[in-house]
Motif scaffolding. Structure first.
Motif, mmCIF file in Angstrom:
data_model
loop_
_atom_site.group_PDB
_atom_site.id
_atom_site.type_symbol
_atom_site.label_atom_id
_atom_site.label_comp_id
_atom_site.label_asym_id
_atom_site.label_seq_id
_atom_site.Cartn_x
_atom_site.Cartn_y
_atom_site.Cartn_z
ATOM 1 N N GLY A 11 9.646 29.330 -8.978
ATOM 2 C CA GLY A 11 9.757 28.906 -7.428
ATOM 3 C C GLY A 11 10.108 29.369 -6.784
ATOM 4 O O GLY A 11 10.900 30.806 -6.797
ATOM 5 N N ILE A 12 11.024 29.305 -6.059
ATOM 6 C CA ILE A 12 12.049 30.520 -4.673
ATOM 7 C C ILE A 12 13.059 31.065 -5.046
ATOM 8 O O ILE A 12 12.318 32.134 -5.042
ATOM 9 C CB ILE A 12 12.615 28.876 -3.928
ATOM 10 C CG1 ILE A 12 11.688 27.990 -3.314
ATOM 11 C CG2 ILE A 12 13.131 29.800 -2.527
ATOM 12 C CD1 ILE A 12 10.117 28.242 -2.305
ATOM 13 N N GLY A 13 13.726 30.362 -6.104
ATOM 14 C CA GLY A 13 14.760 31.399 -6.914
ATOM 15 C C GLY A 13 14.443 32.376 -7.617
ATOM 16 O O GLY A 13 14.710 33.756 -7.677
ATOM 17 N N GLY A 14 13.142 31.830 -8.146
ATOM 18 C CA GLY A 14 13.010 32.538 -9.409
ATOM 19 C C GLY A 14 11.882 34.174 -8.357
ATOM 20 O O GLY A 14 12.168 34.869 -9.284
ATOM 21 N N LEU A 15 11.397 32.873 -7.664
ATOM 22 C CA LEU A 15 10.549 35.038 -7.185
ATOM 23 C C LEU A 15 11.038 35.283 -6.282
ATOM 24 O O LEU A 15 10.902 36.383 -6.296
ATOM 25 C CB LEU A 15 9.475 34.020 -6.393
ATOM 26 C CG LEU A 15 8.340 32.674 -7.093
ATOM 27 C CD1 LEU A 15 7.243 32.319 -5.746
ATOM 28 C CD2 LEU A 15 7.623 34.513 -8.158
ATOM 29 N N TYR A 40 2.726 21.253 -3.806
ATOM 30 C CA TYR A 40 3.749 20.085 -2.884
ATOM 31 C C TYR A 40 4.852 20.834 -2.070
ATOM 32 O O TYR A 40 5.752 21.733 -2.156
ATOM 33 C CB TYR A 40 3.916 18.859 -4.189
ATOM 34 C CG TYR A 40 5.075 19.182 -5.096
ATOM 35 C CD1 TYR A 40 6.266 18.903 -4.842
ATOM 36 C CD2 TYR A 40 4.811 19.906 -6.108
ATOM 37 C CE1 TYR A 40 7.290 19.708 -5.371
ATOM 38 C CE2 TYR A 40 5.914 20.329 -7.218
ATOM 39 C CZ TYR A 40 6.721 20.080 -6.808
ATOM 40 O OH TYR A 40 7.715 20.288 -7.366
ATOM 41 N N GLY A 41 5.175 19.596 -1.501
ATOM 42 C CA GLY A 41 6.546 19.131 -0.748
ATOM 43 C C GLY A 41 6.657 19.459 0.600
ATOM 44 O O GLY A 41 5.030 19.825 1.629
ATOM 45 N N ALA A 42 7.637 19.486 1.223
ATOM 46 C CA ALA A 42 7.675 19.288 2.572
ATOM 47 C C ALA A 42 8.444 20.382 3.529
ATOM 48 O O ALA A 42 8.470 21.444 2.811
ATOM 49 C CB ALA A 42 8.803 18.251 3.317
ATOM 50 N N ALA A 43 9.618 20.228 4.551
ATOM 51 C CA ALA A 43 10.198 21.534 4.349
ATOM 52 C C ALA A 43 11.875 21.758 4.104
ATOM 53 O O ALA A 43 11.631 20.844 4.125
ATOM 54 C CB ALA A 43 10.141 20.874 6.629
ATOM 55 N N ARG A 104 7.385 24.356 2.205
ATOM 56 C CA ARG A 104 7.426 24.642 1.224
ATOM 57 C C ARG A 104 6.079 25.597 0.595
ATOM 58 O O ARG A 104 6.529 26.863 0.397
ATOM 59 C CB ARG A 104 7.440 24.089 0.053
ATOM 60 C CG ARG A 104 8.087 23.847 -1.421
ATOM 61 C CD ARG A 104 8.421 22.464 -1.917
ATOM 62 N NE ARG A 104 9.110 23.542 -3.342
ATOM 63 C CZ ARG A 104 8.531 23.436 -4.752
ATOM 64 N NH1 ARG A 104 7.486 23.255 -4.134
ATOM 65 N NH2 ARG A 104 9.299 23.822 -5.685
ATOM 66 N N PRO A 105 4.846 25.239 0.957
ATOM 67 C CA PRO A 105 4.234 25.913 0.485
ATOM 68 C C PRO A 105 4.029 27.632 1.108
ATOM 69 O O PRO A 105 3.506 28.681 0.549
ATOM 70 C CB PRO A 105 2.947 25.026 0.700
ATOM 71 C CG PRO A 105 2.983 24.051 0.998
ATOM 72 C CD PRO A 105 4.806 23.594 1.209
ATOM 73 N N GLY A 298 19.240 23.201 -0.684
ATOM 74 C CA GLY A 298 19.181 23.739 -1.837
ATOM 75 C C GLY A 298 18.425 24.927 -2.503
ATOM 76 O O GLY A 298 18.369 25.672 -2.883
ATOM 77 N N ALA A 299 17.135 25.184 -0.773
ATOM 78 C CA ALA A 299 16.138 26.600 -1.164
ATOM 79 C C ALA A 299 17.095 27.453 -0.676
ATOM 80 O O ALA A 299 17.299 28.734 -0.922
ATOM 81 C CB ALA A 299 15.220 26.235 0.405
ATOM 82 N N CYS A 300 18.255 27.518 0.194
ATOM 83 C CA CYS A 300 18.709 28.570 0.521
ATOM 84 C C CYS A 300 20.058 29.384 -0.472
ATOM 85 O O CYS A 300 20.223 30.408 -0.986
ATOM 86 C CB CYS A 300 20.283 28.036 1.755
ATOM 87 S SG CYS A 300 19.584 27.953 3.180
ATOM 88 N N THR A 301 20.517 27.806 -1.230
ATOM 89 C CA THR A 301 21.704 28.993 -2.146
ATOM 90 C C THR A 301 21.015 29.411 -3.203
ATOM 91 O O THR A 301 20.792 30.600 -3.984
ATOM 92 C CB THR A 301 22.531 27.363 -3.274
ATOM 93 O OG1 THR A 301 21.581 26.825 -3.636
ATOM 94 C CG2 THR A 301 23.487 27.122 -2.088
ATOM 95 N N ALA A 302 19.796 28.993 -3.216
ATOM 96 C CA ALA A 302 18.690 29.602 -4.934
ATOM 97 C C ALA A 302 18.254 31.351 -4.551
ATOM 98 O O ALA A 302 17.802 32.039 -4.590
ATOM 99 C CB ALA A 302 17.477 29.003 -4.991
#
Length: 369
Positions: A11-15, A40-43, A104-105, A298-302
């Motif tokens: 996911g975001i953090g792993g990549l 999947y997913g939105a913004a 997200r994609p 969530g994405a920012c902290t990762a």
């Protein structure tokens, strides 16, 4: 220093972590239990601090190619009355750049392209990790980026911390019309958010009581101000994503597990010479601090986790002691900050979802403009 690492989760953090490690000269393998990249997913909202982290990882330009700035958004009541501005202008003035929104994609594509550019980082799909110690044998580091139900976290920290439901269902989607207003509308026990995502389209998210079904969702927001009913009508229900909001509870005492310490470098007897030391573990993203989405962090902290961890490892001296010292530096930099964000997001969720709307709305009106 350099070494060998396995990242569990793409996911975001792993990549982002895999990119940072490879840029630092590490040999990296990424394992992902899904059989294909997530589409999947939105913004996602990307705060300027996370944008700077992505710049350091070399993917900032790819982010900006598909992102749109987030400005001029309000908190409203269901009849459309604005009661406060979201602090987007203050963020932009302080940072010198706006918060960005990206599908997200697109963000995942940017990170995947950044990883693939190295040409030597295996991404193994359909790999479900069940034995973390076996995975860690012979490695210098294992990264748990495998989400709120992290197998890596459970293996090293036990099951005391785990997913905790908050009693609310969230729905997200993208409508093929452009909203004239952005921000959030807070009602009694429910709320609705509207953000830009790309020209001609609007990202939306909503929360409702846990028992709400897709057939009932439109009714939950019937009579709310324009364009909320139109946004729901313009989105195919087959594309709506529903999930029960959860967070990680209780908070972890550490984001790293390095109990063996620096046996090989300190002279401590580490057991039979034939037994390879088990690699230490670091957690990033939802595996470390899954939070409710109310602050949109969530994405920012990762991303910030990945940046801090890989910076610490890049600056560490060679050897196992260097790895462990870097992990401890990472934990000092990120754990309290991320856990404060998670706590604030959970608190905001309760505040937004209250049925005592008069008291809540009065408090919101006191916020600085």
């Amino acid at each position: 220093m350099t070494g060998t690492a396995t990242v569990v989760g793409a996911g975001i953090g792993g990549l982002a972590t895999a990119i940072g490690l490879r840029r630092a000269g590490w040999s990296v393998t990424v394992l992902e239990r899904r059989t294909g990249p997530e589409r999947y997913g939105a913004a996602f909202g990307i705060h300027p601090t996370a944008q700077s982290a992505l710049d350091r990882l070399g993917v900032g330009d790819a982010l900006r190619d598909h992102a749109v700035p987030y400005r001029d958004a309000h908190i409203r009541t269901p009849d459309g009355t604005p009661i406060a501005r979201l602090p987007l202008e203050r963020i932009e003035r302080k940072a010198g750049r706006p918060e960005l929104l990206i599908s997200r994609p697109y963000l995942l594509d940017a990170l995947l392209a950044g990883l693939e550019a190295f040409g030597d980082v295996p991404l193994k799909l359909g790999e479900r990790v069940t034995d973390v110690d076996a995975l860690a044998a012979g490695q210098d580091l294992v990264i748990g980026a495998d989400g709120i139900r992290s197998a890596v976290r459970t293996a090293r920290f036990g099951d005391r911390s785990g997913p905790r439901a908050v009693g609310t269902v969230a729905w997200i989607g993208i409508a093929d019309i452009e909203s004239p207003v952005h921000g959030e509308t807070w009602g009694s026990g429910r709320f609705f958010g509207l953000t830009p995502v790309e020209p001609g389209r609007t990202n939306w998210y909503a929360t409702a009581p846990e028992a709400t079904t897709a057939e009932e969702l439109r009714g939950c927001f019937a009579g709310w101000h324009d364009p909320i009913p139109r946004i729901l009508d313009a989105t195919d229900p087959a594309t709506w994503i529903r999930y029960e909001m959860r967070h990680l509870y209780p908070a972890l005492p550490s984001f790293v597990s390095a109990d063996a310490d620096a046996d090989a470098d300190s002279g401590t007897d580490a057991g039979p010479a034939s037994a390879a030391p088990v690699a230490p573990v670091a957690l990033v993203g939802d595996a470390a601090h899954a939070m409710t989405p109310n602050l949109g962090q969530g994405a920012c902290t990762a991303i910030l986790d990945a940046d801090a961890l890989t910076r610490a490892l890049a600056a560490a001296p060679p050897g196992r002691a260097g790895v462990i010292g870097a992990l401890r530096a990472y934990d000092r930099e990120r754990r309290r900050s991320a856990q404060r964000t998670a706590f604030a997001s959970r608190t905001l969720h309760r505040f937004m979802s209250t049925e005592r709307t008069r008291l809540r709305d009065g408090a919101v009106r006191l916020l600085p403009g």
